[in-house]
Design an enzyme around this catalytic site. Structure first.
Site, PDB file in Angstrom:
ATOM      1  N   ARG A  96      -3.503   1.867  27.958  1.00  0.00           N
ATOM      2  CA  ARG A  96      -3.168   2.766  27.173  1.00  0.00           C
ATOM      3  C   ARG A  96      -2.796   2.505  25.932  1.00  0.00           C
ATOM      4  O   ARG A  96      -2.914   3.350  24.872  1.00  0.00           O
ATOM      5  CB  ARG A  96      -2.206   3.606  28.036  1.00  0.00           C
ATOM      6  CG  ARG A  96      -1.600   4.779  27.228  1.00  0.00           C
ATOM      7  CD  ARG A  96      -0.487   5.583  28.142  1.00  0.00           C
ATOM      8  NE  ARG A  96       0.222   6.723  27.183  1.00  0.00           N
ATOM      9  CZ  ARG A  96       1.039   7.478  27.657  1.00  0.00           C
ATOM     10  NH1 ARG A  96       1.340   7.478  29.064  1.00  0.00           N
ATOM     11  NH2 ARG A  96       1.512   8.576  26.956  1.00  0.00           N
ATOM     12  N   ASN A 150      -5.938  11.409  34.224  1.00  0.00           N
ATOM     13  CA  ASN A 150      -6.453  11.921  33.182  1.00  0.00           C
ATOM     14  C   ASN A 150      -7.817  11.318  32.915  1.00  0.00           C
ATOM     15  O   ASN A 150      -7.783   9.847  33.122  1.00  0.00           O
ATOM     16  CB  ASN A 150      -5.325  11.696  31.944  1.00  0.00           C
ATOM     17  CG  ASN A 150      -4.484  13.146  32.149  1.00  0.00           C
ATOM     18  OD1 ASN A 150      -5.178  14.239  32.336  1.00  0.00           O
ATOM     19  ND2 ASN A 150      -3.240  12.913  32.066  1.00  0.00           N
ATOM     20  N   CYS A 171      -3.126  19.679  36.474  1.00  0.00           N
ATOM     21  CA  CYS A 171      -2.409  19.242  35.180  1.00  0.00           C
ATOM     22  C   CYS A 171      -0.925  19.829  35.435  1.00  0.00           C
ATOM     23  O   CYS A 171      -0.721  20.885  36.107  1.00  0.00           O
ATOM     24  CB  CYS A 171      -2.979  19.641  33.927  1.00  0.00           C
ATOM     25  SG  CYS A 171      -2.163  19.338  32.429  1.00  0.00           S
ATOM     26  N   HIS A 201      -6.058  20.313  28.710  1.00  0.00           N
ATOM     27  CA  HIS A 201      -5.401  19.814  27.253  1.00  0.00           C
ATOM     28  C   HIS A 201      -6.187  20.611  26.325  1.00  0.00           C
ATOM     29  O   HIS A 201      -5.792  20.000  24.920  1.00  0.00           O
ATOM     30  CB  HIS A 201      -5.337  18.191  27.271  1.00  0.00           C
ATOM     31  CG  HIS A 201      -4.642  17.567  28.166  1.00  0.00           C
ATOM     32  ND1 HIS A 201      -4.425  16.296  28.383  1.00  0.00           N
ATOM     33  CD2 HIS A 201      -3.849  18.070  29.188  1.00  0.00           C
ATOM     34  CE1 HIS A 201      -3.656  15.875  29.237  1.00  0.00           C
ATOM     35  NE2 HIS A 201      -3.245  17.044  29.869  1.00  0.00           N
ATOM     36  N   TYR A 251      -1.276  20.115  23.208  1.00  0.00           N
ATOM     37  CA  TYR A 251      -2.220  19.176  22.679  1.00  0.00           C
ATOM     38  C   TYR A 251      -2.884  19.699  21.540  1.00  0.00           C
ATOM     39  O   TYR A 251      -3.770  18.975  20.780  1.00  0.00           O
ATOM     40  CB  TYR A 251      -3.187  18.781  23.744  1.00  0.00           C
ATOM     41  CG  TYR A 251      -2.563  17.739  24.630  1.00  0.00           C
ATOM     42  CD1 TYR A 251      -2.704  16.469  24.728  1.00  0.00           C
ATOM     43  CD2 TYR A 251      -1.948  18.519  25.990  1.00  0.00           C
ATOM     44  CE1 TYR A 251      -1.953  15.613  25.545  1.00  0.00           C
ATOM     45  CE2 TYR A 251      -1.253  17.522  26.809  1.00  0.00           C
ATOM     46  CZ  TYR A 251      -1.371  16.280  26.537  1.00  0.00           C
ATOM     47  OH  TYR A 251      -0.737  15.264  27.481  1.00  0.00           O
TER      48      TYR A 251
END
Length: 435
Positions: A96, A150, A171, A201, A251
């Site tokens: 990440r 995700n 989500c 998102h 987002y």
């Protein structure tokens, strides 16, 4: 009911697991779980042991007849399960960190679920999820897969496209919005109706009815609005928000306020490190708390994570599927014509009636014309990236990268893609064939 349910959690060593266990305890009457299997990989064994022992203490404290199993044997956990929940991170927080930091060198948004970072997460994750699905087809063909991993929409679409598994994507944003509205208007969630339009998102909330009153105009006049812990709190331009016709997912700041968000990310990288480093500090504190042998409940600090309330959404969905409650939840499901300008198989994030046979998406009442282009563009990128993840085709990967609205041009996309693929080489065997 004679036989209790078997639930397997893939990524059971996650810091979110205690919230899930809390929900299983709280709703045990409606969701009579007998066996809870927490599964992780060898590299996650230390965390699995800490979280699993806390889960056992929580169950013991509750006095409920739930057997908690900790294992690295995924197939054993999946065998004859009723529900399988996935909350994994292929490559863990180190991957990440690269997703978030490499794009910034190229002047591109670095975020773990959207843009080039989200694409890398999809390329790493989709093959692993499809592998899990192959185990499910063999060992638990009637199970439901609840996917929180995700990018949830893309993963869900890949599962629907390439497997026979019954799967729903979730989500935490929709349940978070309902909680925020409930507090804002001092009204129980049952009296609130919100309509979601778009993708995971990448959604707009085009109806907000509270006690039968339309509150959307009032909310569109509030630029502070609702946001999440994992996205910076930059306010919306009031004129823009009012004219948009729907509450934007936080987002969407990456798309509508790209320069400001990029500047904020670059500044935060220098100040705090990437978001993964911040999350790691929160997680380290949580695992220190979890290790306390006296602790037998979910600590409040867990809500500092960006995914707070996600497991409440998971438990709600399991409960509704198990009991056929026909209530309405916002989920990631196949389009099947609900959004008429998207392909039939595209995963979308919309309200659904949850029946015992699965979620049925509801027709939409308001889709602002001006959001259609962005939805279509991002879905085009998503479908290219899904195919690239499955095939390891670099041409498809390049087209996915170029067609993402956050990537400015081909001359940025090519070196950015090459560097990110190389950085993820250990997790992308499909792009690096041996021989």
């Amino acid at each position: 009911m004679s036989k209790g349910l078997k639930v397997a959690v893939i990524g059971g060593g996650s810091s979110y697991t205690p919230e899930l266990v809390e929900g299983f305890i709280r709703f045990h009457q409606e969701l009579p779980i007998k066996e809870l299997w927490l599964v992780d990989i060898e590299a996650g064994l230390h965390k699995l042991s800490i979280v699993g022992n806390l889960a056992k203490r929580m169950v013991e404290q509750s006095g409920l007849p739930i057997d908690v199993h900790l294992t690295t044997d995924r197939r054993e956990a999946i065998r004859d399960a009723d529900f399988i929940s996935t909350q994994m991170r292929v490559g863990m927080l180190e991957a990440r960190g690269r997703d978030e930091s490499i794009p910034l060198k190229y002047g591109v948004i670095g975020q773990e679920t959207t843009g080039p970072g989200g694409m890398m997460k999809a390329l790493r994750t989709i093959p692993v999820l499809l592998d899990i699905c192959r185990d499910m087809e063999e060992l638990a063909p009637n199970a439901w897969l609840l996917n929180f991993t995700n990018p949830a929409g893309m993963v869900t679409e890949a599962i629907h496209t390439y497997t026979n598994v019954r799967s729903v994507g979730l989500c935490n944003a929709p349940i978070g919005l309902t909680k925020w509205l409930s507090q804002t208007y001092n009204t129980p969630p049952a009296q609130i109706y919100t309509e979601f339009v778009g993708l995971n998102h990448l959604h707009w909330v085009t109806r907000v009815d509270v006690n039968g009153e339309d509150k959307l105009p009032e909310l569109l006049n509030n630029p502070a609005g609702f946001t999440g812990k994992n996205v910076p709190q930059n306010g919306w331009n009031p004129d823009f928000l009012r004219s948009l016709g729907g509450l934007p997912s936080y987002y969407l700041k990456y798309f509508y306020m790209t320069d400001e968000m990029l500047a904020e990310q670059q500044e935060a990288l220098l100040r705090d490190g990437h978001r993964a480093a911040v999350v790691k500090r929160v997680e380290d504190e949580l695992f220190r708390l979890y290790s306390d042998p006296e602790l037998n409940e979910k600590p409040k600090q867990l809500e500092q994570r960006g995914g707070a309330f996600y497991s409440e959404a998971a438990v709600n969905l399991m409960k509704s599927l198990h009991n056929g409650t026909n209530d309405i939840q916002t989920l990631n499901v196949a389009n099947r014509g609900v959004i008429d300008f998207l392909p039939v198989e595209a995963a979308i994030e919309v309200n659904c009636v949850v029946t015992r046979n699965g979620p049925l998406p509801l027709p939409l009442t308001r889709v602002p014309a001006h959001v259609k282009g962005l939805i279509h563009a991002v879905k085009t990128y998503e479908q290219l990236a899904i195919r690239a993840a499955v095939t390891g085709d670099r041409d498809l990967a390049l087209q996915a990268m170029v067609h993402h609205p956050l990537v400015p041009n081909v001359n940025t996309a090519i070196p950015l893609l090459n560097e990110m693929l190389e950085a993820n080489k250990a997790y992308l065997p499909q792009f690096f064939p041996q021989g």
